[in-house]
Design a protein around this motif. Structure first.
Motif, short mmCIF file in Angstrom:
data_model
loop_
_atom_site.label_atom_id
_atom_site.label_comp_id
_atom_site.label_asym_id
_atom_site.label_seq_id
_atom_site.Cartn_x
_atom_site.Cartn_y
_atom_site.Cartn_z
N LYS A 1 0.83 -1.21 0.00
CA LYS A 1 0.00 0.00 0.00
C LYS A 1 0.87 1.25 0.00
N LEU A 2 1.92 1.24 0.81
CA LEU A 2 2.82 2.39 0.86
C LEU A 2 3.47 2.63 -0.49
N LYS A 3 3.91 1.56 -1.13
CA LYS A 3 4.53 1.68 -2.46
C LYS A 3 3.55 2.26 -3.46
N GLU A 4 2.29 1.83 -3.40
CA GLU A 4 1.27 2.35 -4.31
C GLU A 4 1.03 3.84 -4.07
N ARG A 5 1.02 4.25 -2.79
CA ARG A 5 0.80 5.66 -2.47
C ARG A 5 1.96 6.53 -2.92
N LEU A 6 3.18 6.00 -2.78
CA LEU A 6 4.36 6.78 -3.17
C LEU A 6 4.44 6.96 -4.68
N GLY A 7 3.99 5.98 -5.41
CA GLY A 7 4.02 6.08 -6.87
C GLY A 7 5.41 5.89 -7.44
N LYS A 8 5.56 6.38 -8.66
CA LYS A 8 6.83 6.22 -9.37
C LYS A 8 7.89 7.14 -8.76
N PRO A 9 9.16 6.74 -8.90
CA PRO A 9 10.24 7.61 -8.41
C PRO A 9 10.25 8.95 -9.13
N ALA A 10 10.77 9.95 -8.44
CA ALA A 10 10.87 11.28 -9.05
C ALA A 10 11.83 11.24 -10.23
N PRO A 11 11.58 12.07 -11.23
CA PRO A 11 12.51 12.11 -12.36
C PRO A 11 13.86 12.66 -11.89
N SER A 12 14.88 12.41 -12.68
CA SER A 12 16.20 12.93 -12.30
C SER A 12 16.15 14.45 -12.24
N VAL A 13 16.87 14.99 -11.29
CA VAL A 13 16.85 16.43 -11.05
C VAL A 13 18.27 16.96 -11.17
N ASP A 14 18.41 18.12 -11.79
CA ASP A 14 19.71 18.77 -11.86
C ASP A 14 20.00 19.39 -10.50
N MET A 15 21.16 19.04 -9.92
CA MET A 15 21.54 19.57 -8.62
C MET A 15 22.91 20.23 -8.73
N ASP A 16 23.11 21.24 -7.90
CA ASP A 16 24.45 21.80 -7.86
C ASP A 16 25.36 20.83 -7.10
N GLU A 17 26.65 21.06 -7.14
CA GLU A 17 27.63 20.13 -6.57
C GLU A 17 27.43 19.92 -5.07
N ASP A 18 27.15 20.98 -4.32
CA ASP A 18 26.94 20.86 -2.88
C ASP A 18 25.72 19.99 -2.56
N THR A 19 24.64 20.21 -3.27
CA THR A 19 23.42 19.43 -3.05
C THR A 19 23.66 17.97 -3.41
N ARG A 20 24.34 17.71 -4.52
CA ARG A 20 24.63 16.34 -4.93
C ARG A 20 25.45 15.63 -3.85
N ARG A 21 26.48 16.29 -3.31
CA ARG A 21 27.31 15.69 -2.25
C ARG A 21 26.47 15.40 -1.00
N TRP A 22 25.57 16.34 -0.65
CA TRP A 22 24.72 16.15 0.51
C TRP A 22 23.80 14.93 0.33
N VAL A 23 23.20 14.81 -0.86
CA VAL A 23 22.31 13.68 -1.15
C VAL A 23 23.10 12.37 -1.09
N GLU A 24 24.30 12.34 -1.66
CA GLU A 24 25.12 11.13 -1.63
C GLU A 24 25.52 10.76 -0.21
N ALA A 25 25.88 11.77 0.61
CA ALA A 25 26.25 11.50 1.99
C ALA A 25 25.06 10.96 2.78
N ALA A 26 23.88 11.54 2.56
CA ALA A 26 22.68 11.07 3.26
C ALA A 26 22.32 9.65 2.83
N ALA A 27 22.44 9.37 1.54
CA ALA A 27 22.14 8.01 1.05
C ALA A 27 23.12 7.01 1.65
N LYS A 28 24.38 7.38 1.72
CA LYS A 28 25.39 6.47 2.29
C LYS A 28 25.13 6.25 3.77
N LYS A 29 24.82 7.33 4.50
CA LYS A 29 24.56 7.23 5.92
C LYS A 29 23.37 6.33 6.24
N HIS A 30 22.33 6.40 5.42
CA HIS A 30 21.10 5.67 5.71
C HIS A 30 20.97 4.38 4.90
#
Length: 111
Positions: free
Chosen positions: A81-110
């Motif tokens: 049910k949760l997967k159905e509510r969330l739907g499809k993944p978000a499309p790829s987004v252009d991020m600046d270098e700082d944001t990309r590093r932050w996202v990668e660090a958060a993904a690695k941490k979790h």
């Protein structure tokens, strides 16, 4: 092939397990079977030498290696049910270098 197994449980545990199964829309037997499947996997993520079933390994290899769509039937009703509510993944987004590093660090941490 399925076979019967008799378990002896404390009455309180048995009743709580029944309520949990009802909340999840499944059976106590299915919960126990899924738990044993998790326990019987080795640290590399594959089935252990203790045994596996046809459901563990298909034509495309172990279930955890198959695409999400193929293994979706093994999700609990709550997760489905949760997967159905969330739907499809978000499309790829252009991020600046700082944001990309932050996202990668958060993904690695979790991870």
């Amino acid at each position: 092939m399925k076979s019967k197994l008799t378990l002896r449980l404390d009455e309180g545990v048995k009743e709580r397990a029944k309520r949990l199964a009802e909340e999840r829309g499944t059976s106590v037997s299915k919960i126990v079977e899924d738990y044993f499947r998790l326990l019987l996997r080795d640290t590399s993520g594959g089935p252990s030498s203790a045994g596996s079933s046809d459901q563990d390994i298909g034509e495309d290899g172990p279930a955890e290696k198959r695409p999400a769509e193929e293994s979706a039937h093994s999700l609990s009703p709550r997760v489905r049910k949760l997967k159905e509510r969330l739907g499809k993944p978000a499309p790829s987004v252009d991020m600046d270098e700082d944001t990309r590093r932050w996202v990668e660090a958060a993904a690695k941490k979790h991870a």
